[in-house]
Design an enzyme around this catalytic site. Structure first.
Site, PDB file in Angstrom:
ATOM      1  N   GLN A   1       5.346  10.340   5.493  1.00 40.27           N
ATOM      2  CA  GLN A   1       6.486  10.423   4.586  1.00 40.27           C
ATOM      3  C   GLN A   1       7.085  11.825   4.524  1.00 40.27           C
ATOM      4  OE1 GLN A   1       5.992   8.556   0.774  1.00 40.27           O
ATOM      5  NE2 GLN A   1       4.681   6.949   1.588  1.00 40.27           N
TER       6      GLN A   1
ATOM      7  N   ASP B   1       0.819  -1.205   0.000  1.00 42.35           N
ATOM      8  CA  ASP B   1       0.000   0.000   0.000  1.00 42.35           C
ATOM      9  C   ASP B   1       0.858   1.262   0.000  1.00 42.35           C
ATOM     10  OD1 ASP B   1      -2.236  -1.554  -0.001  1.00 42.35           O
ATOM     11  OD2 ASP B   1      -2.865  -1.095   2.050  1.00 42.35           O
TER      12      ASP B   1
ATOM     13  N   ARG C   1      -5.109  19.378  24.512  1.00 42.78           N
ATOM     14  CA  ARG C   1      -3.802  18.967  25.013  1.00 42.78           C
ATOM     15  C   ARG C   1      -3.715  17.451  24.856  1.00 42.78           C
ATOM     16  NH1 ARG C   1      -2.359  19.617  30.292  1.00 42.78           N
ATOM     17  NH2 ARG C   1      -0.178  19.779  29.670  1.00 42.78           N
TER      18      ARG C   1
ATOM     19  N   ALA D   1      -3.841  10.099  22.566  1.00 44.38           N
ATOM     20  CA  ALA D   1      -3.649  10.109  24.030  1.00 44.38           C
ATOM     21  C   ALA D   1      -3.996  11.476  24.620  1.00 44.38           C
ATOM     22  CB  ALA D   1      -2.205   9.732  24.377  1.00 44.38           C
TER      23      ALA D   1
END
Length: 302
Positions: A246, A73, A175, A212
């Site tokens: 990338q 891919d 945050r 997170a």
């Protein structure tokens, strides 16, 4: 059967073992079927294949009516971003594990590719993202992404604080370790690992997924892809923005990453009968452990 594609460009993941022999086998098959074959420039330089004409990206866009990618891919997305503006369709042949978009196994490719060359295929168009990094009112970086645009904290620092706007309207200050803006194609990549939902490719939307987050109520949200998302770095050292993992851009406080839908679409061709849901089942291992022929639970059993 009458050929629909006359001039085919071959692009390969030339770092992989056996890539040259695979490319030569596919090129020979295409020639036998009556197709004119050209080799993409970097592929030719790195494999040593010289018996076919060599074309750069612009040459492929000008002269070819199909690009056939041999690899995974990542290889497909890399060349697809470059060819999208030319409207060249892409077919993916995978030498290893089948991907989400490179879905033809190299073993026995002849039986699948032959009918596709004659027009028996499923057409799958995907929108991309156009992203810019703006600093002090000036564009300092721009890139196109098929999967996602990601703002990340530095490797050795704490959270970043990001101000998010949608079409110029304030959404939230977040945050977190970072933020992902993903296309439907990218919904099965980094966004999925970060807890985002799957989004069918036909849906005109993007997913905003915090990485997170400091506040657990800060959840992923699906937005329309017709608008513009802006992410401003409010605080955080060594933060970066990357585009399909990338292209990288180091960020400074006050930098604004603007993301909008690209003017071009990437166009994938799949074998006749292809289904996105079949791909999900195979790649995400759905139905494992379910007895063959098991019936769905009825509404009163749920």
């Amino acid at each position: 059967m009458k050929l629909q594609f006359r001039h085919v460009a071959l692009i390969g993941k030339y770092q992989a073992n056996g890539s040259r022999s695979a490319l030569e086998a596919i090129a020979h098959f295409l020639s036998q079927r009556g197709c004119e074959v050209s080799i993409e420039q970097d592929t030719a330089n790195n494999t040593g294949i010289s018996q076919y004409p060599i074309l750069n990206v612009a040459g492929i866009g000008a002269h070819c009516d199909l690009a056939l990618v041999v690899g995974g891919d990542g290889t497909m997305l890399g060349i697809g971003r470059l060819l999208a503006r030319f409207g060249i369709p892409l077919i993916g042949i995978n030498q290893g594990r089948l991907g989400f978009i490179t879905d033809i196994a190299f073993e026995g490719f002849e039986n699948v590719l032959g009918p596709m060359l004659s027009g028996e295929f499923e057409d799958d168009k995907r929108w991309m993202m156009q992203a810019t990094v703006v600093r002090d009112g000036h564009c300092v970086f721009k890139a196109t992404a098929m999967n996602d645009v990601v703002v990340n904290r530095g490797a050795t620092t704490g959270m970043v604080e990001l101000r998010v706007e949608v079409d110029g309207r304030f959404l939230a200050n977040q945050r977190a370790d970072g933020l992902i803006i993903a296309t439907p194609t990218g919904s099965t990549a980094y966004a999925l690992s970060a807890g985002g939902p799957l989004l069918h490719p036909s849906v005109g939307g993007w997913i905003l997924v915090p990485i997170a987050p400091h506040t657990l109520s800060n959840r992923p949200i699906v937005l329309s892809d017709s608008g513009e998302i802006t992410v401003e770095l409010v605080s955080g050292r060594d933060a970066s923005a990357n585009f399909d993992m990338q292209s990288l851009a180091a960020l400074m406080i006050g930098d604004r990453i603007n993301v909008k839908r690209s003017e071009s679409q990437m166009r994938f061709l799949h074998p006749k009968g292809w289904s996105y849901f079949d791909t999900l089942r195979k790649k995400l291992h759905w139905n494992e452990g379910v007895a063959v022929g098991a019936q769905s639970r009825t509404s009163h059993e749920i």
